[in-house]
Motif scaffolding. Structure first.
Motif: not given
Ligand SMILES: [Zn+2]
Ligand SMILES: [Zn+2]
Length: 171
Positions: A102, A113, A115, A120, A135
């Motif tokens: 991100h 990120c 995940d 998203h 995050e």
């Molecule tokens: Zn993320």
């Protein structure tokens, strides 16, 4: 392999660069390998090539363990290659497009990120003392999409930045 990429490099200007509060532990090699494998799967599923350059930049983001500016990735990236800033920027855009990283606009920084799922809306807790960022879920994408679509606006992305003090700096 240890990289000379520290949290200090990620200090956003205007924040307290003398913050001496403890940072997060570096990512373990096992977690790093698992994250790289998962990222390759995500890219392959999207029909994209998981090139050594992309893997390298993603690895550097994971090792940084926090927000890091593209410029600060260059020295580590070029430790074993000639410096090619456009390559790093393109890789970051690629990772962002796949939801593997991100961009945090207010810090002009990127972060891996945690995940690795489909793109998203990202929400970050940003510490104004040490410059760390974490995050968090929930994923606000559906709410943001609905709010936009009600006004005939098609949202393509969103980043929520929540500023404050992290656990380490509060203690
Ligand atoms: Zn993320
Ligand atoms: Zn902090």
């Amino acid at each position: 392999m240890r990289l000379a990429l520290t949290r200090a490099l990620a200090h956003p200007s205007g924040m307290d660069s003398t913050c001496s509060h403890g940072g997060d532990a570096p990512i373990s090699e096992a977690r790093l390998r698992a994250s790289l494998l998962r990222a390759e799967e995500v890219a392959t599923k999207e029909g994209e090539k998981w090139t050594p350059n992309r893997a390298r930049v993603y690895e550097l983001l994971l090792r940084a363990g926090g927000p890091v500016k593209a410029y600060d990735l260059m020295p580590a990236y070029s430790a074993d290659k000639a410096t090619k800033p456009p390559t790093v920027y393109r890789a970051l855009e690629f990772l962002e497009g796949l939801g593997l990283a991100h961009r945090i606009p207010s810090l002009s920084a990127f972060m891996a990120c945690n995940d690795g799922g489909p793109t998203h809306a990202a929400s970050f807790l940003i510490c104004t003392c040490c410059g760390s960022a974490e995050e968090i879920t929930p994923d606000l994408a559906p709410i943001i999409s609905r709010a936009g679509l009600r006004r005939g606006f098609e949202p393509h992305g969103a980043t929520l930045e929540i500023r404050g003090l992290c656990q380490n700096c509060r203690d």
